[in-house]
Motif scaffolding. Sequence first.
Motif, PDB file in Angstrom:
ATOM      1  N   TYR A 193      -1.438 -14.072  -3.903  1.00  0.00           N
ATOM      2  CA  TYR A 193      -2.637 -14.932  -3.905  1.00  0.00           C
ATOM      3  C   TYR A 193      -2.670 -15.853  -5.124  1.00  0.00           C
ATOM      4  O   TYR A 193      -3.089 -17.003  -5.030  1.00  0.00           O
ATOM      5  N   GLY A 224      -2.223   6.116   0.602  1.00  0.00           N
ATOM      6  CA  GLY A 224      -2.918   6.088   1.888  1.00  0.00           C
ATOM      7  C   GLY A 224      -4.302   5.462   1.870  1.00  0.00           C
ATOM      8  O   GLY A 224      -4.985   5.448   2.893  1.00  0.00           O
ATOM      9  N   GLU A 282     -11.168  -8.288   2.783  1.00  0.00           N
ATOM     10  CA  GLU A 282     -10.035  -8.025   1.891  1.00  0.00           C
ATOM     11  C   GLU A 282      -9.805  -6.532   1.750  1.00  0.00           C
ATOM     12  O   GLU A 282     -10.683  -5.719   2.051  1.00  0.00           O
ATOM     13  N   SER A 283      -8.607  -6.189   1.333  1.00  0.00           N
ATOM     14  CA  SER A 283      -8.258  -4.823   0.926  1.00  0.00           C
ATOM     15  C   SER A 283      -7.590  -4.975  -0.422  1.00  0.00           C
ATOM     16  O   SER A 283      -6.556  -5.650  -0.523  1.00  0.00           O
ATOM     17  N   ILE A 284      -8.173  -4.384  -1.427  1.00  0.00           N
ATOM     18  CA  ILE A 284      -7.609  -4.533  -2.772  1.00  0.00           C
ATOM     19  C   ILE A 284      -7.647  -3.200  -3.503  1.00  0.00           C
ATOM     20  O   ILE A 284      -8.621  -2.453  -3.405  1.00  0.00           O
ATOM     21  N   LEU A 285      -6.564  -2.937  -4.203  1.00  0.00           N
ATOM     22  CA  LEU A 285      -6.456  -1.674  -4.927  1.00  0.00           C
ATOM     23  C   LEU A 285      -5.608  -1.945  -6.168  1.00  0.00           C
ATOM     24  O   LEU A 285      -4.554  -2.593  -6.069  1.00  0.00           O
ATOM     25  N   PHE A 322       3.515  -2.926   7.463  1.00  0.00           N
ATOM     26  CA  PHE A 322       2.374  -1.998   7.421  1.00  0.00           C
ATOM     27  C   PHE A 322       1.317  -2.419   8.444  1.00  0.00           C
ATOM     28  O   PHE A 322       0.833  -1.607   9.240  1.00  0.00           O
ATOM     29  N   TRP A 323       0.981  -3.694   8.439  1.00  0.00           N
ATOM     30  CA  TRP A 323      -0.038  -4.187   9.364  1.00  0.00           C
ATOM     31  C   TRP A 323       0.428  -4.020  10.816  1.00  0.00           C
ATOM     32  O   TRP A 323      -0.357  -3.675  11.697  1.00  0.00           O
ATOM     33  N   GLY A 341      -5.064   2.282   1.528  1.00  0.00           N
ATOM     34  CA  GLY A 341      -5.032   1.070   2.350  1.00  0.00           C
ATOM     35  C   GLY A 341      -5.198   1.403   3.826  1.00  0.00           C
ATOM     36  O   GLY A 341      -5.934   0.731   4.553  1.00  0.00           O
ATOM     37  N   ARG A 342      -4.544   2.457   4.262  1.00  0.00           N
ATOM     38  CA  ARG A 342      -4.666   2.898   5.663  1.00  0.00           C
ATOM     39  C   ARG A 342      -6.109   3.343   5.936  1.00  0.00           C
ATOM     40  O   ARG A 342      -6.694   2.997   6.968  1.00  0.00           O
ATOM     41  N   GLY A 360      -0.024   3.394  -2.557  1.00  0.00           N
ATOM     42  CA  GLY A 360       0.954   4.311  -1.979  1.00  0.00           C
ATOM     43  C   GLY A 360       0.424   5.706  -1.718  1.00  0.00           C
ATOM     44  O   GLY A 360       1.187   6.635  -1.469  1.00  0.00           O
ATOM     45  N   PHE A 405      -6.178 -10.256  -7.027  1.00  0.00           N
ATOM     46  CA  PHE A 405      -5.732 -11.493  -6.386  1.00  0.00           C
ATOM     47  C   PHE A 405      -5.039 -12.460  -7.364  1.00  0.00           C
ATOM     48  O   PHE A 405      -4.507 -13.477  -6.949  1.00  0.00           O
ATOM     49  N   LEU A 443       3.357  -6.878   3.228  1.00  0.00           N
ATOM     50  CA  LEU A 443       2.583  -5.871   3.959  1.00  0.00           C
ATOM     51  C   LEU A 443       2.703  -6.027   5.479  1.00  0.00           C
ATOM     52  O   LEU A 443       2.124  -5.253   6.231  1.00  0.00           O
ATOM     53  N   ARG A 462       2.482  -1.731  11.907  1.00  0.00           N
ATOM     54  CA  ARG A 462       2.368  -0.286  12.227  1.00  0.00           C
ATOM     55  C   ARG A 462       0.934   0.104  12.586  1.00  0.00           C
ATOM     56  O   ARG A 462       0.713   1.018  13.368  1.00  0.00           O
TER      57      ARG A 462
HETATM   58  C1  LIG Z   1      -3.314  -3.674   0.612  1.00  0.00           C
HETATM   59  C2  LIG Z   1      -3.417  -2.516  -0.350  1.00  0.00           C
HETATM   60  C3  LIG Z   1      -4.901  -2.266  -0.649  1.00  0.00           C
HETATM   61  C4  LIG Z   1      -2.819  -1.279   0.320  1.00  0.00           C
HETATM   62  O1  LIG Z   1      -3.055  -0.213  -0.544  1.00  0.00           O
HETATM   63  P1  LIG Z   1      -2.300   1.224  -0.490  1.00  0.00           P
HETATM   64  O2  LIG Z   1      -3.322   2.257  -0.796  1.00  0.00           O
HETATM   65  O3  LIG Z   1      -1.081   1.183  -1.297  1.00  0.00           O
HETATM   66  O4  LIG Z   1      -1.958   1.373   1.042  1.00  0.00           O
HETATM   67  P2  LIG Z   1      -1.235   2.642   1.695  1.00  0.00           P
HETATM   68  O5  LIG Z   1      -0.961   3.707   0.697  1.00  0.00           O
HETATM   69  O6  LIG Z   1      -2.057   2.997   2.901  1.00  0.00           O
HETATM   70  O7  LIG Z   1       0.148   2.005   2.096  1.00  0.00           O
HETATM   71  C5  LIG Z   1       0.162   0.812   2.813  1.00  0.00           C
HETATM   72  C6  LIG Z   1       1.492   0.161   2.703  1.00  0.00           C
HETATM   73  O8  LIG Z   1       1.678  -0.361   1.407  1.00  0.00           O
HETATM   74  C7  LIG Z   1       3.067  -0.256   1.039  1.00  0.00           C
HETATM   75  N1  LIG Z   1       3.127   0.551  -0.187  1.00  0.00           N
HETATM   76  C8  LIG Z   1       3.245   1.877  -0.320  1.00  0.00           C
HETATM   77  N2  LIG Z   1       3.280   2.225  -1.614  1.00  0.00           N
HETATM   78  C9  LIG Z   1       3.148   1.096  -2.323  1.00  0.00           C
HETATM   79  C10 LIG Z   1       3.111   0.826  -3.705  1.00  0.00           C
HETATM   80  N3  LIG Z   1       3.220   1.775  -4.624  1.00  0.00           N
HETATM   81  N4  LIG Z   1       2.971  -0.466  -4.093  1.00  0.00           N
HETATM   82  C11 LIG Z   1       2.878  -1.451  -3.177  1.00  0.00           C
HETATM   83  N5  LIG Z   1       2.898  -1.231  -1.838  1.00  0.00           N
HETATM   84  C12 LIG Z   1       3.041   0.028  -1.423  1.00  0.00           C
HETATM   85  C13 LIG Z   1       3.774   0.354   2.192  1.00  0.00           C
HETATM   86  O9  LIG Z   1       4.282  -0.701   2.983  1.00  0.00           O
HETATM   87  C14 LIG Z   1       2.654   1.067   2.934  1.00  0.00           C
HETATM   88  O10 LIG Z   1       2.856   1.138   4.308  1.00  0.00           O
HETATM   89  P3  LIG Z   1       3.380   2.529   4.988  1.00  0.00           P
HETATM   90  O11 LIG Z   1       2.666   3.657   4.313  1.00  0.00           O
HETATM   91  O12 LIG Z   1       3.002   2.379   6.428  1.00  0.00           O
HETATM   92  O13 LIG Z   1       4.825   2.518   4.716  1.00  0.00           O
HETATM   93  C15 LIG Z   1      -2.669  -2.811  -1.666  1.00  0.00           C
HETATM   94  O14 LIG Z   1      -1.304  -2.981  -1.361  1.00  0.00           O
HETATM   95  C16 LIG Z   1      -3.153  -4.057  -2.406  1.00  0.00           C
HETATM   96  O15 LIG Z   1      -4.183  -4.030  -3.079  1.00  0.00           O
HETATM   97  N6  LIG Z   1      -2.387  -5.173  -2.299  1.00  0.00           N
HETATM   98  C17 LIG Z   1      -2.722  -6.415  -3.017  1.00  0.00           C
HETATM   99  C18 LIG Z   1      -3.847  -7.181  -2.346  1.00  0.00           C
HETATM  100  C19 LIG Z   1      -3.472  -7.648  -0.967  1.00  0.00           C
HETATM  101  O16 LIG Z   1      -2.494  -8.348  -0.762  1.00  0.00           O
HETATM  102  N7  LIG Z   1      -4.303  -7.240   0.027  1.00  0.00           N
HETATM  103  C20 LIG Z   1      -4.079  -7.602   1.414  1.00  0.00           C
HETATM  104  C21 LIG Z   1      -4.711  -8.872   1.813  1.00  0.00           C
HETATM  105  S1  LIG Z   1      -6.464  -8.902   1.480  1.00  0.00           S
END
Ligand SMILES: CC(C)(COP(=O)(O)OP(=O)(O)OC[C@H]1O[C@@H](n2cnc3c(N)ncnc32)[C@H](O)[C@@H]1OP(=O)(O)O)[C@@H](O)C(=O)NCCC(=O)NCCS
Length: 195
Positions: free
Chosen positions: A31, A110, A99-102, A155-156, A112-113, A108, A26, A152, A158
């Motif tokens: 954030y 999957g 939250e979702s954080i990685l 993504f949300w 987050g999904r 990228g 964050f 995002l 979708r």
């Molecule tokens: C939200 C989060 C956990 C998603 O993680 P992720 O594992 O990359 O998610 P996914 O692989 O399922 O991909 C989700 C989307 O992220 C985007 N994405 C894909 N690869 C990415 C990358 N390397 N870097 C950033 N975003 C990417 C794409 O839009 C993707 O959507 P799509 O697959 O439908 O095209 C991550 O982006 C994150 O930690 N973001 C910062 C914190 C945040 O803003 N969280 C949300 C609010 S709490």
Amino acid sequence: MTLLPLRGSALQPYLSDLGRLRITVFRDYPYLYEGSLDYEQDYLQRYLAAEDSLTVLALDGSAVVGATTCLPLVVESAEFQKPFRDAGIPVKEVCYFGESILLSQYRGQGVGRAFFQHREAHAQQLGLSSTAFCAVDRPIDHALRPLDYVPLDAFWTRLGYVKQPGLQASFHWKEVGEDTESAKTLTFWMKQISA
Ligand SMILES: CC(C)(COP(=O)(O)OP(=O)(O)OC[C@H]1O[C@@H](n2cnc3c(N)ncnc32)[C@H](O)[C@@H]1OP(=O)(O)O)[C@@H](O)C(=O)NCCC(=O)NCCS
């Protein structure tokens, strides 16, 4: 990476790891959160205390590299419930997604999904009819927005979430570079998961 679902107080051994991860992720745009471990320990108590909360950790070996949380909105604090009450939405029907954080190098693939799938299944098990999360609003021309930043929102969308401009909350935190806390507006997104 492996995903480890933890219910309620089962999160306890990972509390510090999760706090540190939240501060790391964050801190970045959008954030820009300059967090402290003390605040994190305090904030995360609600997930320990609620037996119906769910945390899913993403682990690389034993390292916590990602996490997601949710709990029934009815056990969240009043400030999270207020926009729903004001809009006439029954709070007891909603599962709040925290939250979702990685870490960026794991994105990228999957996860987050999968975080959404776990939390929606949990909400369904609890018999809740909708799920909701909020995201900070930032102007498109924000000075600290990275050139390669990908919002995002698509993504949300979708995943079936709909932004609710009528559901907003104001939260305070200290931003990177600020001396004191300032207010931020966050807008909720919702999804109906059962009739
Ligand atoms: C939200 C989060 C956990 C998603 O993680 P992720 O594992 O990359 O998610 P996914 O692989 O399922 O991909 C989700 C989307 O992220 C985007 N994405 C894909 N690869 C990415 C990358 N390397 N870097 C950033 N975003 C990417 C794409 O839009 C993707 O959507 P799509 O697959 O439908 O095209 C991550 O982006 C994150 O930690 N973001 C910062 C914190 C945040 O803003 N969280 C949300 C609010 S709490």
